[in-house]
Design a protein around this motif. Sequence first.
Motif, PDB file in Angstrom:
ATOM      1  N   ASN A   1      -0.081   3.878  -3.439  1.00  0.00           N
ATOM      2  CA  ASN A   1       0.757   2.876  -4.092  1.00  0.00           C
ATOM      3  C   ASN A   1       2.143   3.481  -4.379  1.00  0.00           C
ATOM      4  O   ASN A   1       2.255   4.672  -4.671  1.00  0.00           O
ATOM      5  CB  ASN A   1       0.063   2.449  -5.403  1.00  0.00           C
TER       6      ASN A   1
ATOM      7  N   TRP B   1       1.896  -4.295  -3.523  1.00  0.00           N
ATOM      8  CA  TRP B   1       3.274  -3.861  -3.806  1.00  0.00           C
ATOM      9  C   TRP B   1       4.017  -3.662  -2.500  1.00  0.00           C
ATOM     10  O   TRP B   1       3.421  -3.535  -1.438  1.00  0.00           O
ATOM     11  CB  TRP B   1       3.255  -2.540  -4.588  1.00  0.00           C
ATOM     12  N   GLU B   2       5.332  -3.593  -2.624  1.00  0.00           N
ATOM     13  CA  GLU B   2       6.211  -3.340  -1.484  1.00  0.00           C
ATOM     14  C   GLU B   2       6.941  -2.036  -1.785  1.00  0.00           C
ATOM     15  O   GLU B   2       7.381  -1.827  -2.915  1.00  0.00           O
ATOM     16  CB  GLU B   2       7.226  -4.501  -1.403  1.00  0.00           C
TER      17      GLU B   2
ATOM     18  N   ASN C   1       4.217   3.307  -6.803  1.00  0.00           N
ATOM     19  CA  ASN C   1       4.460   3.918  -8.116  1.00  0.00           C
ATOM     20  C   ASN C   1       3.734   5.257  -8.249  1.00  0.00           C
ATOM     21  O   ASN C   1       4.237   6.172  -8.895  1.00  0.00           O
ATOM     22  CB  ASN C   1       4.025   2.964  -9.237  1.00  0.00           C
TER      23      ASN C   1
ATOM     24  N   CYS D   1      -2.078  -2.643  -1.689  1.00  0.00           N
ATOM     25  CA  CYS D   1      -2.288  -3.033  -3.080  1.00  0.00           C
ATOM     26  C   CYS D   1      -1.459  -4.259  -3.470  1.00  0.00           C
ATOM     27  O   CYS D   1      -1.548  -4.749  -4.592  1.00  0.00           O
ATOM     28  CB  CYS D   1      -1.934  -1.859  -3.989  1.00  0.00           C
TER      29      CYS D   1
END
Length: 399
Positions: free
Chosen positions: A116, A151-152, A118, A149
């Motif tokens: 991910n 997200w980009e 982050n 997940c």
Amino acid sequence: MVISGGIAAYKIPDLVRTLVRAGLVVRCVMTRSAAQFVTPLALQTVSGHPVRADLFDASEEGAIDHIALADWADLVLVAPATASLLARMSHGLADELAGTLLLATRAPVLAAPAMNVNMWRHPATQENVERLRRRGVRFIGPETGALACGWEGEGRLADPAVIAAEVELLLAPKRLAGEVVVVTAGGTREPIDPVRVVANRSSGKMGTAVAAEAARRGARVVLISGPTALAAPAGVHRVLVETASEMRAAVQAELGACTIFVAAAAVSDFRPLAPAADKIKKDSIGEASRMVLELERTPDILAEVGEASAREGGGRLVVGFAAETRDLLAAARRKLEQKRCHLIVANDVTREGSGFDVDTNVVSFVGPGGEVEELSMRSKREVAERLLDRIEKLRGERS
Ligand code: PMT
């Protein structure tokens, strides 16, 4: 190959198949969590070898023990490398087979992170990556895009084809073994007074990429660099200098053993004739509100090396760069001759994405007879690869 537990693990059988097709022998080791995303049977089928997962399985250890496996590998590819596995690698944890293998192996390690965005950007992960890089672990990716997940951003596993190409390159024969390559990089800084300098925009990226590539090809490499924010590449001895005079002294010190010299540095052509001992005060220039800085020429390091190499019999290969804003090829040919080089990398520094302080470059190679090979825009690493290919060819022709 070490496979850890991330969603991108589903792409690994495809990667293994590509590597096997390229003629490589692949043995897979899975972390405990990897089996949640890809089955050992799939990996065994594509690799053609039993897959190992358990450090304490007597039958697996009987077939090939984990130290023998670590010794056997010419390269350990970690893909996908999850945040958890990178943290364990960074701390040297040997709590399962994958960590044990990564501690025991003396082979180069290539990690392809996937997670991910982050998690990737988290300072903990970045510190782990930086520490692993300093220890010589190479990284490929992650790429930016849509993540599983939702997200980009940065976190996608690099394209399996790109990973496979990188593996093949790393396993490439060390064709520059026995060569001593000296590379200059970055810009010099010439003092005006204790706090001010005459400088230029060179970041050191181009020269550092050449040094890294020469080291990958097995050469002993000395990188003599002006001030730079870059880390020294793995396997490269770096000497940091500030001024043209310091760069010249560092080059002279290495020249005796040097078999290939590459001058990618943007050496200041001029320096203040008489640097002030103290900081020049604004009001010291009086009413005129302007000052004249008298400059003198700096030594031409490349021309000196070209001259010395020709005098000594020409065994050393001398490669210069030419950073130009007009009449690129004519200027490059002139420098080839005047500085007694075997090759000039002509660098058009007016083009977007080319020249100073960017990651890409647009260059042409101007060869010994003045012949030209133009390259389209590519990363500085790729330019370095092509340059080293060219240098190897010249070496072959001359010997
Ligand atoms: O460092 P980057 O940000 O990645 O930027 C890369 C680069 C643009 C600096 C690089 O690709 C490049 O073009 N380097 C040569 C820059 C330059 O100073 O070119 P020049 O045409 O002025 O010099 C010709 C050659 O003589 C160069 O090989 C230079 O290193 C060498 N030289 C020049 C003057 C001098 N006093 N001593 C030298 O050795």
